[in-house]
Design a protein around this motif. Structure first.
Motif, PDB file in Angstrom:
ATOM      1  N   ASP A 248       4.914 -11.503 -21.245  1.00  0.00           N
ATOM      2  CA  ASP A 248       4.024 -11.213 -22.372  1.00  0.00           C
ATOM      3  C   ASP A 248       4.633 -11.874 -23.614  1.00  0.00           C
ATOM      4  O   ASP A 248       5.677 -11.460 -24.109  1.00  0.00           O
ATOM      5  CB  ASP A 248       3.888  -9.704 -22.547  1.00  0.00           C
ATOM      6  CG  ASP A 248       2.812  -9.376 -23.565  1.00  0.00           C
ATOM      7  OD1 ASP A 248       2.601 -10.205 -24.481  1.00  0.00           O
ATOM      8  OD2 ASP A 248       2.193  -8.311 -23.447  1.00  0.00           O
ATOM      9  N   PHE A 249       3.947 -12.896 -24.094  1.00  0.00           N
ATOM     10  CA  PHE A 249       4.516 -13.788 -25.116  1.00  0.00           C
ATOM     11  C   PHE A 249       3.924 -13.519 -26.503  1.00  0.00           C
ATOM     12  O   PHE A 249       4.299 -14.160 -27.475  1.00  0.00           O
ATOM     13  CB  PHE A 249       4.198 -15.232 -24.663  1.00  0.00           C
ATOM     14  CG  PHE A 249       5.079 -16.299 -25.224  1.00  0.00           C
ATOM     15  CD1 PHE A 249       6.467 -16.206 -25.162  1.00  0.00           C
ATOM     16  CD2 PHE A 249       4.526 -17.445 -25.800  1.00  0.00           C
ATOM     17  CE1 PHE A 249       7.282 -17.218 -25.664  1.00  0.00           C
ATOM     18  CE2 PHE A 249       5.326 -18.458 -26.309  1.00  0.00           C
ATOM     19  CZ  PHE A 249       6.716 -18.345 -26.243  1.00  0.00           C
ATOM     20  N   VAL A 382      12.491 -11.303 -27.610  1.00  0.00           N
ATOM     21  CA  VAL A 382      12.799 -12.091 -26.394  1.00  0.00           C
ATOM     22  C   VAL A 382      13.359 -11.157 -25.313  1.00  0.00           C
ATOM     23  O   VAL A 382      12.925 -11.202 -24.155  1.00  0.00           O
ATOM     24  CB  VAL A 382      13.793 -13.239 -26.721  1.00  0.00           C
ATOM     25  CG1 VAL A 382      14.358 -13.855 -25.450  1.00  0.00           C
ATOM     26  CG2 VAL A 382      13.118 -14.294 -27.583  1.00  0.00           C
ATOM     27  N   ASP A 383      14.286 -10.283 -25.717  1.00  0.00           N
ATOM     28  CA  ASP A 383      14.865  -9.352 -24.737  1.00  0.00           C
ATOM     29  C   ASP A 383      13.772  -8.479 -24.124  1.00  0.00           C
ATOM     30  O   ASP A 383      13.738  -8.263 -22.908  1.00  0.00           O
ATOM     31  CB  ASP A 383      15.922  -8.448 -25.398  1.00  0.00           C
ATOM     32  CG  ASP A 383      17.173  -9.247 -25.758  1.00  0.00           C
ATOM     33  OD1 ASP A 383      17.316 -10.387 -25.255  1.00  0.00           O
ATOM     34  OD2 ASP A 383      17.988  -8.752 -26.561  1.00  0.00           O
ATOM     35  N   GLU A 387      12.631  -8.214 -20.292  1.00  0.00           N
ATOM     36  CA  GLU A 387      12.682  -6.894 -19.650  1.00  0.00           C
ATOM     37  C   GLU A 387      11.325  -6.493 -19.068  1.00  0.00           C
ATOM     38  O   GLU A 387      11.237  -5.908 -18.000  1.00  0.00           O
ATOM     39  CB  GLU A 387      13.081  -5.865 -20.705  1.00  0.00           C
ATOM     40  CG  GLU A 387      13.502  -4.558 -20.105  1.00  0.00           C
ATOM     41  CD  GLU A 387      14.889  -4.187 -20.627  1.00  0.00           C
ATOM     42  OE1 GLU A 387      15.001  -3.078 -21.118  1.00  0.00           O
ATOM     43  OE2 GLU A 387      15.805  -5.034 -20.560  1.00  0.00           O
ATOM     44  N   GLY A 388      10.270  -6.846 -19.787  1.00  0.00           N
ATOM     45  CA  GLY A 388       8.931  -6.384 -19.392  1.00  0.00           C
ATOM     46  C   GLY A 388       8.219  -7.325 -18.436  1.00  0.00           C
ATOM     47  O   GLY A 388       7.036  -7.151 -18.143  1.00  0.00           O
ATOM     48  N   ILE A 389       8.925  -8.310 -17.935  1.00  0.00           N
ATOM     49  CA  ILE A 389       8.268  -9.311 -17.073  1.00  0.00           C
ATOM     50  C   ILE A 389       7.681  -8.659 -15.804  1.00  0.00           C
ATOM     51  O   ILE A 389       8.255  -7.735 -15.248  1.00  0.00           O
ATOM     52  CB  ILE A 389       9.277 -10.437 -16.711  1.00  0.00           C
ATOM     53  CG1 ILE A 389       8.559 -11.612 -16.066  1.00  0.00           C
ATOM     54  CG2 ILE A 389      10.362  -9.918 -15.804  1.00  0.00           C
ATOM     55  CD1 ILE A 389       9.426 -12.865 -16.000  1.00  0.00           C
TER      56      ILE A 389
END
Ligand code: ATP
Ligand code: MG
Length: 397
Positions: A248-249, A382-383, A387-389
């Motif tokens: 989620d970008f 970014v972290d 983490e949420g990938i």
């Protein structure tokens, strides 16, 4: 065509790898087994440096079997084989049966080739070829069949081994090397025309592939994500299962949008995509990043832009399309079957945040200076993105 109980698999490049040959063959066999599993009880075996796929006794879908076998990386050709018992009479019968099944139009020239691998089988190869050729001719001469030993339309091969194997055509495979024989890489996969081709080309060299997609909801829709999944799934038909990480970008893009000059958005965004891809690659034990970039295609792919984007990471970045024209890439994508999906009109995160006049000759110092505006803001984003990938396994069947 269900009388076909066996396929002979041809594989060129792996044949020349010396000692490694066995490793390569075993990996190729494993892939073939995995890909055929859902079609029935196919047996894959190796014999005298050949790979054979034996079909089950039960009904199976011949077209689907051929469709799968001719897509596996490492396979250069697939020969449907007619099998017969090892007797002199059966030798001619098997050849006649084979021609009956595979050459409905008999008006062609042929040359008969016999390989007497079992030296105990009576007769010599040349004489046997002449005799069988004669039997075949007798059967079909009236339908236009003829012999031409110099430039035949069809070469019919009969191999005498533990049984008799007859084949006369090679259905072309993709070639390349079996996936898993050349390390692992992560591809930046978007919904465009280029990156699925880049993924395909790298996988074809035996590289196990993962993929990452940068998703920007609500600016990009679920349909855009589904399109990327479909593209990855199509490529998995050749490369085997592909793990796709969905990042989620959105928050990262908004932070860049709010804090950096808009004509540099694409460059800075790409640098963050690369940084995240590198972190994922390290965690997933990938040795390289792959993209669908090609020199000069768009403003973010000028030589200067590519260099500035590349500078964000240490890991090697491979761009298999670097020297290709768009038209060549389109032709490739048509060939591998991704084109029709790629041209579906779903927005890409980069097209939404794109400036009307993006920089075409970015300078690294300038970009780095502007990225300083993001210090303290972007790192936790970014972290959190990493983490949420969400990981999904894309698999054709
Ligand atoms: P493509 O046809 O592959 O989308 P493109 O011609 O649209 O490429 P860009 O949008 O500049 O070119 O993207 C260049 C490369 O960056 C892509 O080939 C892909 O590898 C990567 N990329 C771009 N957008 C994304 C995204 N949203 N997620 C993952 N990778 C992306
Ligand atoms: Mg794109």
């Amino acid at each position: 065509m269900n009388q076909i109980k066996m396929f002979l698999i041809k594989y060129a490049e792996i044949g020349i790898k010396g000692k490694n040959r066995y490793v390569f063959e075993d990996i190729l066999m494993k892939h073939i087994r995995n890909r055929m599993k859902h079609l029935g009880d196919f047996r894959v075996r190796k014999d005298y440096g050949r790979i054979y796929v034996e079909a089950p006794d039960t009904e199976y879908d011949y077209d689907e079997a051929v469709g799968i076998l001719t897509k596996v990386f490492g396979v250069t050709g697939v020969c449907p084989v007619t099998v017969g018992e090892k007797t002199r009479g059966e030798l001619s019968n098997a050849v006649i049966r084979h021609v009956a099944a595979f050459h409905p139009n008999k008006a062609f020239s042929f040359k008969m080739f016999v390989k007497r691998c079992d030296k105990d089988f009576p007769g010599n190869s040349m004489d046997l070829a002449a005799e069988i050729g004669g039997d075949l001719l007798q059967e079909y001469e009236s339908e236009g069949l003829r012999v031409d030993v110099h430039t035949p339309d069809v070469l019919i091969t009969a191999e005498i081994r533990d049984q008799i194997y007859v084949y006369s055509m090679v259905l072309p495979g993709p070639g390349g090397l079996p996936v898993g024989t050349n390390g692992k890489a992560i591809a930046l996969l978007s919904g465009g025309i280029d990156s699925p081709v880049a993924l395909y080309m790298t996988g074809k060299r035996g590289v196990e592939m993962e993929a990452v997609y940068f998703h920007s909801p609500p600016y990009t829709s679920l349909r855009a994500l589904e399109k990327v999944e479909t593209l990855g799934t199509i490529v998995s038909g050749y490369a085997g299962p592909i793990r796709l990480g969905i990042v989620d970008f959105t928050k990262i893009q908004l932070a860049i949008y709010d804090n950096c000059p808009h004509d540099e958005l694409t460059i800075i965004m790409k640098r963050f995509m690369f940084r995240i891809a590198e972190k994922l690659a390290e965690a997933e034990e990938c040795q390289a990043i792959v993209t669908g970039e090609s020199i000069g295609q768009v403003s973010s792919q000028t030589m200067q832009s590519l260099c500035v984007i590349n500078d964000a990471v240490k890991m090697p970045v491979f761009r298999p399309l670097i020297g290709m024209d768009k038209q060549e890439i389109v032709e490739y994508s048509e060939k591998i079957g991704t084109f029709q999906t790629s041209i579906q009109p779903f927005e890409d995160c980069c097209t939404i945040f794109v400036d009307k006049h993006p920089v075409t000759k970015p300078k690294l110092e300038v970009i780095e200076r502007h990225e300083k505006n993001l210090e303290g803001i972007i790192e936790p984003l970014v972290d959190a993105a990493i983490e949420g990938i969400t990981w999904k396994v894309l698999k054709e069947n």
